[in-house]
Write a protein that holds these residues in place. Structure first.
Motif, PDB file in Angstrom:
ATOM      1  N   GLY A  82       3.375   6.658   9.669  1.00  0.00           N
ATOM      2  CA  GLY A  82       2.820   6.627   8.323  1.00  0.00           C
ATOM      3  C   GLY A  82       2.918   5.268   7.684  1.00  0.00           C
ATOM      4  N   ALA A  83       2.745   4.205   8.476  1.00  0.00           N
ATOM      5  CA  ALA A  83       2.901   2.844   7.983  1.00  0.00           C
ATOM      6  C   ALA A  83       1.652   2.398   7.225  1.00  0.00           C
ATOM      7  CB  ALA A  83       3.181   1.899   9.151  1.00  0.00           C
ATOM      8  N   ASP A  84       1.733   1.208   6.649  1.00  0.00           N
ATOM      9  CA  ASP A  84       0.637   0.627   5.883  1.00  0.00           C
ATOM     10  C   ASP A  84      -0.321  -0.066   6.858  1.00  0.00           C
ATOM     11  OD1 ASP A  84      -1.061  -0.887   4.236  1.00  0.00           O
ATOM     12  OD2 ASP A  84       0.512  -1.236   2.759  1.00  0.00           O
ATOM     13  N   VAL A 213     -16.814   0.301   6.946  1.00  0.00           N
ATOM     14  CA  VAL A 213     -16.484   0.222   8.371  1.00  0.00           C
ATOM     15  C   VAL A 213     -16.651  -1.205   8.875  1.00  0.00           C
ATOM     16  CG1 VAL A 213     -17.218   0.936  10.682  1.00  0.00           C
ATOM     17  CG2 VAL A 213     -17.020   2.628   8.860  1.00  0.00           C
ATOM     18  N   GLY A 214     -17.768  -1.842   8.500  1.00  0.00           N
ATOM     19  CA  GLY A 214     -18.006  -3.208   8.929  1.00  0.00           C
ATOM     20  C   GLY A 214     -16.937  -4.169   8.449  1.00  0.00           C
ATOM     21  N   PHE A 215     -16.474  -3.978   7.210  1.00  0.00           N
ATOM     22  CA  PHE A 215     -15.417  -4.847   6.688  1.00  0.00           C
ATOM     23  C   PHE A 215     -14.135  -4.680   7.485  1.00  0.00           C
ATOM     24  CE2 PHE A 215     -11.729  -5.637   4.017  1.00  0.00           C
ATOM     25  CZ  PHE A 215     -12.016  -6.872   3.457  1.00  0.00           C
ATOM     26  N   SER A 216     -13.835  -3.457   7.875  1.00  0.00           N
ATOM     27  CA  SER A 216     -12.575  -3.206   8.581  1.00  0.00           C
ATOM     28  C   SER A 216     -12.614  -3.683  10.028  1.00  0.00           C
ATOM     29  CB  SER A 216     -12.256  -1.704   8.563  1.00  0.00           C
ATOM     30  OG  SER A 216     -13.098  -0.997   9.457  1.00  0.00           O
ATOM     31  N   LEU A 266     -14.730   1.882  -3.668  1.00  0.00           N
ATOM     32  CA  LEU A 266     -13.648   2.861  -3.644  1.00  0.00           C
ATOM     33  C   LEU A 266     -12.897   2.828  -2.305  1.00  0.00           C
ATOM     34  CD1 LEU A 266     -15.409   5.894  -5.376  1.00  0.00           C
ATOM     35  CD2 LEU A 266     -13.578   4.466  -6.322  1.00  0.00           C
ATOM     36  N   LEU A 267     -13.648   2.748  -1.219  1.00  0.00           N
ATOM     37  CA  LEU A 267     -13.015   2.757   0.099  1.00  0.00           C
ATOM     38  C   LEU A 267     -12.256   1.464   0.381  1.00  0.00           C
ATOM     39  CD1 LEU A 267     -15.879   4.393   2.210  1.00  0.00           C
ATOM     40  CD2 LEU A 267     -13.730   5.454   1.490  1.00  0.00           C
ATOM     41  N   LEU A 268     -12.729   0.371  -0.198  1.00  0.00           N
ATOM     42  CA  LEU A 268     -12.142  -0.932   0.116  1.00  0.00           C
ATOM     43  C   LEU A 268     -11.265  -1.486  -1.001  1.00  0.00           C
ATOM     44  CD1 LEU A 268     -15.227  -2.682   1.782  1.00  0.00           C
ATOM     45  CD2 LEU A 268     -13.244  -1.669   2.922  1.00  0.00           C
ATOM     46  N   ALA A 269     -11.029  -0.697  -2.043  1.00  0.00           N
ATOM     47  CA  ALA A 269     -10.268  -1.213  -3.186  1.00  0.00           C
ATOM     48  C   ALA A 269      -8.895  -1.730  -2.760  1.00  0.00           C
ATOM     49  CB  ALA A 269     -10.123  -0.125  -4.249  1.00  0.00           C
ATOM     50  N   TYR A 270      -8.161  -0.927  -1.994  1.00  0.00           N
ATOM     51  CA  TYR A 270      -6.822  -1.359  -1.580  1.00  0.00           C
ATOM     52  C   TYR A 270      -6.865  -2.511  -0.582  1.00  0.00           C
ATOM     53  CZ  TYR A 270      -2.123  -1.289   0.362  1.00  0.00           C
ATOM     54  OH  TYR A 270      -0.877  -1.663   0.801  1.00  0.00           O
ATOM     55  N   PRO A 271      -7.665  -2.425   0.500  1.00  0.00           N
ATOM     56  CA  PRO A 271      -7.703  -3.566   1.416  1.00  0.00           C
ATOM     57  C   PRO A 271      -8.193  -4.856   0.764  1.00  0.00           C
ATOM     58  CG  PRO A 271      -9.321  -1.903   2.044  1.00  0.00           C
ATOM     59  CD  PRO A 271      -8.413  -1.282   1.041  1.00  0.00           C
ATOM     60  N   LEU A 272      -9.136  -4.769  -0.182  1.00  0.00           N
ATOM     61  CA  LEU A 272      -9.591  -5.980  -0.863  1.00  0.00           C
ATOM     62  C   LEU A 272      -8.498  -6.559  -1.747  1.00  0.00           C
ATOM     63  CD1 LEU A 272     -13.268  -5.036  -1.829  1.00  0.00           C
ATOM     64  CD2 LEU A 272     -12.531  -6.818  -0.230  1.00  0.00           C
ATOM     65  N   PHE A 273      -7.759  -5.674  -2.435  1.00  0.00           N
ATOM     66  CA  PHE A 273      -6.630  -6.154  -3.227  1.00  0.00           C
ATOM     67  C   PHE A 273      -5.608  -6.848  -2.337  1.00  0.00           C
ATOM     68  CE2 PHE A 273      -2.200  -5.263  -4.328  1.00  0.00           C
ATOM     69  CZ  PHE A 273      -2.066  -6.043  -5.469  1.00  0.00           C
ATOM     70  N   PHE A 276      -6.896 -10.356  -1.077  1.00  0.00           N
ATOM     71  CA  PHE A 276      -6.979 -11.472  -2.013  1.00  0.00           C
ATOM     72  C   PHE A 276      -5.731 -11.666  -2.868  1.00  0.00           C
ATOM     73  CE2 PHE A 276     -11.483 -10.430  -1.279  1.00  0.00           C
ATOM     74  CZ  PHE A 276     -11.945 -11.681  -0.885  1.00  0.00           C
ATOM     75  N   ALA A 277      -4.932 -10.600  -3.069  1.00  0.00           N
ATOM     76  CA  ALA A 277      -3.802 -10.739  -3.991  1.00  0.00           C
ATOM     77  C   ALA A 277      -2.521 -10.091  -3.492  1.00  0.00           C
ATOM     78  CB  ALA A 277      -4.176 -10.129  -5.354  1.00  0.00           C
ATOM     79  N   GLY A 278      -2.521  -9.506  -2.309  1.00  0.00           N
ATOM     80  CA  GLY A 278      -1.339  -8.830  -1.805  1.00  0.00           C
ATOM     81  C   GLY A 278      -0.284  -9.794  -1.290  1.00  0.00           C
ATOM     82  N   PRO A 279       0.886  -9.268  -0.923  1.00  0.00           N
ATOM     83  CA  PRO A 279       1.946 -10.108  -0.361  1.00  0.00           C
ATOM     84  C   PRO A 279       1.456 -10.847   0.884  1.00  0.00           C
ATOM     85  CG  PRO A 279       2.750  -7.898  -0.842  1.00  0.00           C
ATOM     86  CD  PRO A 279       1.276  -7.850  -1.008  1.00  0.00           C
ATOM     87  N   GLN A 280       1.853 -12.102   1.004  1.00  0.00           N
ATOM     88  CA  GLN A 280       1.477 -12.939   2.149  1.00  0.00           C
ATOM     89  C   GLN A 280      -0.023 -13.187   2.237  1.00  0.00           C
ATOM     90  OE1 GLN A 280       4.730 -14.012   2.525  1.00  0.00           O
ATOM     91  NE2 GLN A 280       4.063 -14.355   4.623  1.00  0.00           N
ATOM     92  N   SER A 281      -0.722 -13.076   1.094  1.00  0.00           N
ATOM     93  CA  SER A 281      -2.134 -13.448   1.086  1.00  0.00           C
ATOM     94  C   SER A 281      -2.260 -14.956   0.926  1.00  0.00           C
ATOM     95  CB  SER A 281      -2.877 -12.720  -0.040  1.00  0.00           C
ATOM     96  OG  SER A 281      -2.320 -13.054  -1.299  1.00  0.00           O
ATOM     97  N   PHE A 282      -3.444 -15.464   1.147  1.00  0.00           N
ATOM     98  CA  PHE A 282      -3.655 -16.911   1.091  1.00  0.00           C
ATOM     99  C   PHE A 282      -5.133 -17.165   0.865  1.00  0.00           C
ATOM    100  CE2 PHE A 282      -3.779 -15.300   5.379  1.00  0.00           C
ATOM    101  CZ  PHE A 282      -4.977 -15.792   5.884  1.00  0.00           C
ATOM    102  N   SER A 283      -5.477 -18.377   0.544  1.00  0.00           N
ATOM    103  CA  SER A 283      -6.879 -18.758   0.386  1.00  0.00           C
ATOM    104  C   SER A 283      -7.304 -19.602   1.580  1.00  0.00           C
ATOM    105  CB  SER A 283      -7.079 -19.552  -0.908  1.00  0.00           C
ATOM    106  OG  SER A 283      -6.342 -20.769  -0.857  1.00  0.00           O
TER     107      SER A 283
END
Length: 624
Positions: A82-84, A213-216, A266-273, A276-283
């Motif tokens: 049940g990991a992330d 699906v394409g984004f993932s 809706l499907l990509l809200a968490y992965p997009l967050f 772009f802004a999650g831990p260990q994110s970068f530009s």
């Protein structure tokens, strides 16, 4: 707004879609033949892996193969624990890795988790790679058959070129994301259905799911597809003959795109967050965009893994063997130019606008692929190009410009299909004319027929890992590392962790690893973790054979690093391999023995247990 204009020679004919459906059983037989042929060619290209999935590795890109095998192993761990799916500390412990900001192929790792559990990440990797290549050719064939050409042979010519073009064969050296070329025609299929009246909700829902699906699977490829389809539709809509049609279709298209945005959002809200802004994110990216730009001379050259390359005509203008994204060869470019002129001359009403928009896409993406500064046959000129103004913009700053040439592949494939279809469809063609066209296609395409990917033997998994002996020395969830530490150049430790994740049960974490993370200049990304003092000791020993004279400073730093990583044990297998060059195992063993003392011999490895706060023991305490 329909892009399915009249057939090249007969403006009053119905769209290709209806004629394709009229074939019935015959069409299905044609589809089956093309699918089997595509699968056979894909299996030929990847046969080196299939001959021994556990023992063979792609010669040209060991690091990326290890990373994708790790993701496949993590897919099993993900479902079992049940990991992330977008963040983990199994890699780069204890800090972790932002998988959303990497190429996490989430859909693949979930769908193929049963196969990964049954046969291992190595088999799943080979299966996905093979199916990607075959699926790309087949999806383009269906797309062309549905929207643009009448003849199955013409659609097959374009589809096979798109699926097995030099750029995609090059990326087959380890890239499960970029070989998923089927994403583009599948997304385009439903983009072109958006103008259908009364179905905006249905088409918007389906397109939203496809975008997610394409984004993932291939976020960068999806970005290119969105740019290309947008440029195509806007260009076509602005042409005089299409403006009225575009105005009528605009409300329906906008409604469908609105649904697409909501569903995908809706499907990509968490992965997009997370991206772009999650831990260990970068530009940005960990790669030099100017370096990974296409040399304009490469368009005229032949790829190394092709019939022409086998004959000694291959070129080395690419940044590396996995980035030969154009390499069309001069005969193909001549054929494309002749085809463009011929198609323009014989274009029926409505088809000209489609061709003009298609040519615009090809020209724009060709220029973008050249990067910020023109390179000409290995020499960098002083000529600035449009990408220089784009490279710091969001999304563009994370793209490698040379890969824009993969969109040019799609344009060339469409032109080839249209040209072949016109030749087959024109009753005025003479035998001599057909022969000349057939010869032109053969001279242009036969040299590009792909050769199998190069593979080499990989170091076998030691019994210490394979038989689970490590569990006697490391707690479940504890941290352990091989020597040298896992990086893109030394990938064994990362792939062995992948195999243990695929077997389920107890699991260990590893420090470092091959991934993209923060730490680059000006807040951009970099490859892997920032090296610590202890990393460098073993990395230097492995790559250069340098055995440093260690002192108490080295030992104190190692104690700090090991404590930060929470390492419980380190081990050295009987053989170690590098991604790009041989490694010096003896130097690694001497460095480890000097630092940690004499090892234990366990399960085919040398093992050093780490006692927190004690190891490495200071040299003074070892003296009488």
């Amino acid at each position: 707004m329909s892009v399915v204009a009249a057939a090249p020679s007969e403006s009053a004919d119905p769209p290709v879609a209806s004629t394709a459906r009229a074939g019935g059983r015959r069409s299905w037989r044609q589809h089956l033949v093309v699918a089997v042929a595509a699968l056979g060619l894909a299996a030929w290209v990847t046969n080196g892996l299939w001959r021994d999935p556990a023992g063979h590795v792609l010669t040209k890109n060991v690091g990326d193969q290890a990373f994708f095998e790790w993701l496949l192993g993590y897919g099993v761990y993900l479902l079992g624990h049940g990991a992330d799916p977008f963040s983990t500390d199994m890699l780069n412990a204890p800090v972790g890795v932002n998988l959303a900001a990497n190429t996490s192929i989430t859909v693949f790792i979930v769908l193929f988790s049963p196969l990964t559990m049954l046969a291992g990440p190595q088999v799943s990797f080979a299966a996905i790679l093979t199916l990607n290549l075959a699926g790309s050719a087949f999806a383009w064939y269906l797309f062309l058959r549905r929207y643009l050409v009448r003849h199955a042979v013409a659609a097959a010519v374009g589809g096979f070129f798109c699926g097995f073009a030099p750029g995609f064969i090059s990326h087959a050296n380890g890239h499960l994301n970029w070989t998923a070329g089927w994403v583009a025609p599948v997304v385009l299929w439903w983009v072109l259905k958006l103008p259908e009246r009364g179905r905006w909700l249905r088409h918007g829902l389906i397109l939203g799911l496809l975008v997610a699906v394409g984004f993932s699977i291939a976020a960068e490829g999806l970005f290119f597809t969105a740019l290309a389809s947008g440029l195509f539709l806007i260009t076509r809509s602005l042409l005089p003959e299409c403006r009225a049609e575009a105005r009528r279709a605009l409300p329906t298209v906008l409604a469908g795109l609105g649904v697409t945005a909501v569903v995908a959002g809706l499907l990509l809200a968490y992965p997009l967050f997370m991206h772009f802004a999650g831990p260990q994110s970068f530009s940005g990216t960990g790669f030099n965009q100017a370096h990974y730009a296409e040399d304009i001379g490469a368009y005229f050259e032949y790829p190394t893994r092709s019939v022409a390359g086998w004959l000694g005509l291959g070129s080395d203008l690419a940044p590396n063997p996995t980035e030969e994204t154009s390499y069309f060869g001069l005969p193909l470019l001549i054929l494309v130019v002749v085809s463009l002129v011929t198609l323009r001359r014989h274009a029926a009403p409505g088809r000209f606008e489609t061709l003009a928009a298609l040519y615009t896409v090809g020209a724009v993406f060709l220029v973008l692929s050249l990067g910020p500064q023109l390179k000409f046959f290995s020499g960098t000129t002083s000529i600035k190009l449009p990408y220089a103004a784009l490279q710091h913009l969001p999304l563009f700053d994370s793209a490698l410009p040379g890969r824009f040439a993969l969109v040019v592949v799609g344009v060339v494939g469409i032109v080839l299909a249209l040209s072949a279809d016109r030749v087959l469809d024109d009753p005025m063609q003479t035998v001599r004319s057909h022969t000349l066209w057939a010869a032109g296609f053969a001279v242009a395409l036969v040299p590009l027929v792909p050769l199998p990917l190069l593979t080499t033997e990989r170091v076998p998994e030691p019994p210490f890992i394979a038989d689970g002996i490590w569990k006697d020395y490391v707690t479940d969830g504890g941290t352990m590392t091989t020597l040298p530490f896992a990086t893109t150049d030394t990938a064994d430790g990362q792939r062995w962790q992948a195999y243990t994740m695929a077997r389920r049960g107890a699991q260990f974490r590893i420090p470092d690893g091959y991934f993209l993370g923060p730490g680059g200049p000006e807040g951009t990304g970099q490859i892997g973790a920032t090296q610590r003092h202890t990393d460098w000791l073993f990395f230097r020993a492995a790559l250069y054979g340098y055995v440093a004279p260690l002192d108490d400073y080295d030992r104190a730093q190692a104690r700090i690093d090991l404590a930060d990583w929470n390492v419980q044990a380190v081990f050295l297998p009987e053989r170690i391999t590098g991604s790009h060059s041989p490694l010096f195992r003896a130097a690694v063993e001497m460095t480890a023995t000097d630092l940690f003392g004499e090892p234990e011999h366990v399960g085919g490895v040398l093992l050093w247990r780490i006692r927190p706060g004690i190891d490495p023991v200071a040299r003074d305490s070892l003296e009488p």
